[in-house]
Design an enzyme around this catalytic site. Sequence first.
Site, PDB file in Angstrom:
ATOM      1  N   HIS A  55     -26.396  27.164  25.756  1.00  0.00           N
ATOM      2  CA  HIS A  55     -27.101  26.692  27.311  1.00  0.00           C
ATOM      3  C   HIS A  55     -26.397  27.710  28.095  1.00  0.00           C
ATOM      4  CE1 HIS A  55     -29.134  23.246  25.569  1.00  0.00           C
ATOM      5  NE2 HIS A  55     -28.023  22.968  24.814  1.00  0.00           N
ATOM      6  N   ASN A 128     -32.438  17.299  25.892  1.00  0.00           N
ATOM      7  CA  ASN A 128     -33.233  18.557  25.465  1.00  0.00           C
ATOM      8  C   ASN A 128     -34.658  18.281  26.039  1.00  0.00           C
ATOM      9  OD1 ASN A 128     -31.460  20.545  24.576  1.00  0.00           O
ATOM     10  ND2 ASN A 128     -31.374  19.488  22.652  1.00  0.00           N
TER      11      ASN A 128
END
Length: 505
Positions: A55, A128
């Site tokens: 990420h 997510n």
Amino acid sequence: MSEEKKLTTAAGIPYYHNEDTQSAGPRGPLLLQDFILHEKMAHFNRERIPERVVHAKGSAAYGTLTVTHDISRYTKAKIFDTVGKKTRSLLRMSTVGGEKGSADTERDPRGFALKFYTEEGNWDLVGNNTPIFFIKDPKKFGDFIHTQKRDPYTNCKSPTMMWDFWSLNPESLHQVMFLMSDRGTPYGFRHMNGYGSHTYSLINDKNERIWVKFHFKTAQGIKNFTNDEAIRMKAQDPDFAQRDLLESIDRKEFPKWNLKIQLMTPEQAKNHPFNPFDLTKTWSQKEFPLIDVGVLELNENPKNYFAEVEQAAFAPAHVVPGIDYSPDKMLQGRILSYPDAHRHRLGVNYEQIPVNRCPYAVNNYERDGAMRVDGNGESNPNYFPNSFDSIKADESYRGIPLELDSQTGGWYDRNAQGENDHYTQPGIFYRQVLSDYDKKELVKNISFSLGLVSGPKKEDIVNRQLCHFFRADIGLGMAIAQTMGVNVEAAMKDVQHKEPVPAGA
Ligand code: NDP
């Protein structure tokens, strides 16, 4: 025009020579004593902190969660105690596998990490844009992520590594199908859903526990790039999602998500045919309907990317009274690994960085460490219990026990009987959820990506993965095989000869 300010060093000393270094005569060497030169160069050399191992590329904005429906009978969390309550929030969205400079439109899940600055501490919900994940045991996380990063020899991304891992881990199939659908290339961050993904629990004021899943449904409507559009956008504007989010908030078009929950009682969980704590599975919304809770609106851009986005640290360990963990193995692993990653990346006092700091009282006996910037407890006692201060451990925050199946620890096969149905939900997803257009796109995207596998194991990997698609849905397997020009009969024989179909498949 804004008020004129004096140029100073980091220590606040006013100075003039910001563009010329002190030297021995106009053409002579530089003088060591020009400490401002050292300060500028030394600071520059240290501007980069380690990027997030996953990420790394992301965008964030502040906003408000407004409660629209009463769920206080399920949770005593202060954030949900009254309809109309507003809580300041931060949402960071990101790609997963790419580096900090990578393109926003890569095919990848998107992170959806939330921080709610509640009056009983910061609650982080770190999910997510998919309700599921590739693996269900945290021991496999490092291996899995290696396959999403660069090949150790070529230093390039490797579809071979990715599909090799997925084909050897059939529990990944459900998430692979989400990823390969057009939702794997969302049109920026505003047009995708967010999910807490894990199962958590809610605890009410009677200390009763109920299992919960969190869903954030985009109010902008789902919008995706096709594979070709996403590839084109990589060249046209690799920062598409960052720019789109920032500019929409600057235009005062504030993106919104509707927060909904699903609930499952402990009794229902015990009797459910699927493990409700398995991150590769969803809870059917027909059986566990969505319940409206509130609206999240993003309405404020951070003023400085590094300070407020790069240094933002989210940890699923941070739940507040009224919200608790579950036995989801991936959640349990993340409870350990996220704060550990922040201590490595930002330092042990990362929770004092303004974007991470709880705006309400923080009272404990943690002291010292690099970059301690909050007064370090001043002259107050640094041990507990003591006879001097007034900090009390309040008994009303005593946790409630979690009933477990087993008294002994053990290594449980993640794919044992009862845990090994990797195909039913992907099959339902393909047959009942995807439209005809979505199905075509899925087949096209899978065939394109699986077609990039190369090397001596290519046939093994492709055939093994094809078997998984066949087990989910014969029509899906056939469509992919045909698009890729694979001789199905020969391929299936080859796979069955090499590895028997797993039990339950
Ligand atoms: P439902 O028909 O009640 O729900 C299907 C869900 O899929 C909705 O949340 C829908 O919401 C979402 N969806 C629709 N189109 C797509 C798409 N192209 N890609 C991803 N999600 C989509 O069925 P069930 O709850 O019984 O679930 C059936 C299957 O749907 C599951 O096996 C799973 O694969 C998938 N799914 C389930 C979710 C859940 O939490 N139960 C969530 C998402 C998907 P929306 O369009 O607003 O995203």
